[in-house]
Design an enzyme around this catalytic site. Structure first.
Site, PDB file in Angstrom:
ATOM      1  N   ASP A  38       0.937  -1.340   0.020  1.00 22.37           N
ATOM      2  CA  ASP A  38       0.191  -0.060  -0.004  1.00 22.37           C
ATOM      3  C   ASP A  38       0.981   1.213  -0.118  1.00 22.37           C
ATOM      4  O   ASP A  38       1.980   1.157   0.325  1.00 22.37           O
ATOM      5  CB  ASP A  38      -0.951   0.119   1.305  1.00 22.37           C
ATOM      6  CG  ASP A  38      -2.102   1.068   1.204  1.00 22.37           C
ATOM      7  OD1 ASP A  38      -2.400   1.210   0.045  1.00 22.37           O
ATOM      8  OD2 ASP A  38      -2.572   1.017   1.990  1.00 22.37           O
ATOM      9  N   HIS A  67       2.759   3.459  -8.710  1.00 18.86           N
ATOM     10  CA  HIS A  67       2.700   2.131  -9.007  1.00 18.86           C
ATOM     11  C   HIS A  67       3.799   1.725 -10.019  1.00 18.86           C
ATOM     12  O   HIS A  67       4.547   0.502  -9.629  1.00 18.86           O
ATOM     13  CB  HIS A  67       1.347   1.889  -9.931  1.00 18.86           C
ATOM     14  CG  HIS A  67       0.195   2.311  -9.269  1.00 18.86           C
ATOM     15  ND1 HIS A  67      -0.195   1.785  -8.150  1.00 18.86           N
ATOM     16  CD2 HIS A  67      -0.809   3.117  -9.875  1.00 18.86           C
ATOM     17  CE1 HIS A  67      -1.258   2.355  -7.651  1.00 18.86           C
ATOM     18  NE2 HIS A  67      -1.893   2.979  -8.575  1.00 18.86           N
ATOM     19  N   LEU A 102      10.833 -20.180  -4.683  1.00 18.16           N
ATOM     20  CA  LEU A 102       9.845 -19.486  -3.841  1.00 18.16           C
ATOM     21  C   LEU A 102       8.568 -19.657  -4.957  1.00 18.16           C
ATOM     22  O   LEU A 102       8.536 -19.576  -6.240  1.00 18.16           O
ATOM     23  CB  LEU A 102      10.285 -18.223  -4.031  1.00 18.16           C
ATOM     24  CG  LEU A 102       9.177 -16.884  -3.823  1.00 18.16           C
ATOM     25  CD1 LEU A 102       8.966 -17.192  -2.340  1.00 18.16           C
ATOM     26  CD2 LEU A 102       9.596 -15.510  -4.067  1.00 18.16           C
TER      27      LEU A 102
END
Ligand code: IPE
Ligand code: IPE
Ligand code: MG
Length: 254
Positions: free
Chosen positions: A21, A38, A132
């Protein structure tokens, strides 16, 4: 930034979930358009995926776009979808090389076709990777996910392949998008908001929550290490008493 020696590599969470955020506020503070935040947020994603790989973390779930985010101005939504496509296109070779396996949770069909195509390709290209597991939450709503699981279970009951008495919390878990992933032990939210925003409501039942004021585009490996060091100072009791937890520890005589 190297991994701090104080971090106990044997007690890392298996699954970290992050609410990324503060991109908009970060950009505003610099007099820029929200979209710039962004773009810069992608740099943080790269760095945190890298750090998780180095640490041997099993699963990293990133909240990239919520079902509620469709309500943002069209120009911002369009820019986010374009950024998603371009980022996947640009990063897929590195993901492959770094043994990262990509997954997506959320309402996949609601994404623009081009996003779906690009994501499917990346999911296929990384399917054999064993390092991962990178889980992107896209057009994701935890409440919708639970409603969907309920529908799937109801269909099985109606069709006779499942009995009502057999429904328990594991049944529900196994019908969520996350059925193949362990629950996150650590949930991080950046940028100072202290809320969950419809993210993994069921799966976070016993997660340790870590909040930082750092905006996502500023979040780097050292911020992740701070969160992990903080996590390792917590006592996870799961309803038991502290004394019980202490005497349960391996190597303790009792
Ligand atoms: C998070 O940053 C990214 C997305 C929700 C896509 P925000 O865009 O929510 O940034 P703030 O909270 O407005 O600063
Ligand atoms: C949550 O962030 C969703 C993502 C990070 C993708 P928001 O910024 O949309 O959450 P709210 O609306 O402030 O709760
Ligand atoms: Mg926000």
């Amino acid at each position: 930034m190297s991994i701090p020696g104080t971090l106990d590599r044997s007690r890392l969470p298996q699954h970290i979930a992050i609410i990324m955020d503060g991109n908009g506020r970060w950009a505003k503070e610099r007099g820029e358009d929200r979209v710039y935040g962004h773009y810069e947020g992608v740099v943080s994603v790269r760095s945190i995926v890298d750090a998780c790989g180095e640490l041997g973390i099993g699963y990293l779930t990133l909240y990239a776009f919520s079902a509620e985010n469709w309500n943002r101005p069209k120009a911002e939504v369009d820019a986010l979808m374009e950024l998603l496509v371009n980022t996947i296109r640009k990063e897929v070779d590195d993901l492959k090389k770094n043994n990262v396996r990509l997954h997506v949770i959320g309402d996949f069909e609601s994404l623009p076709d081009i996003c779906q195509t690009e994501l499917n390709e990346a999911i296929d290209m990384t399917a054999m990777n064993t390092g991962l597991n990178l889980v992107l939450a896209l057009s994701y709503s935890s409440r919708d996910e639970m409603a969907r699981a309920t529908r799937l279970i109801a269909e099985k009951v109606a069709g006779g392949s499942m009995q009502i008495e057999d429904i328990n919390d594991k049944t529900l878990a196994s019908h969520l998008y996350t059925s193949n992933f362990p629950d996150p032990e650590l949930m991080i939210r950046t940028s100072g908001e202290h809320r969950i925003s419809n993210f993994l409501l069921f799966q976070l039942a016993y997660a340790e929550l870590y909040f930082t004021n750092v905006h996502w585009p500023d979040f780097r490996k050292e911020n992740l290490y701070d969160a992990l060091l903080n996590y390792q100072q917590r006592e996870r009791r799961f309803g038991k008493t502290s004394e019980q937890i202490q005497s349960d520890k391996p190597g303790q005589v009792h």
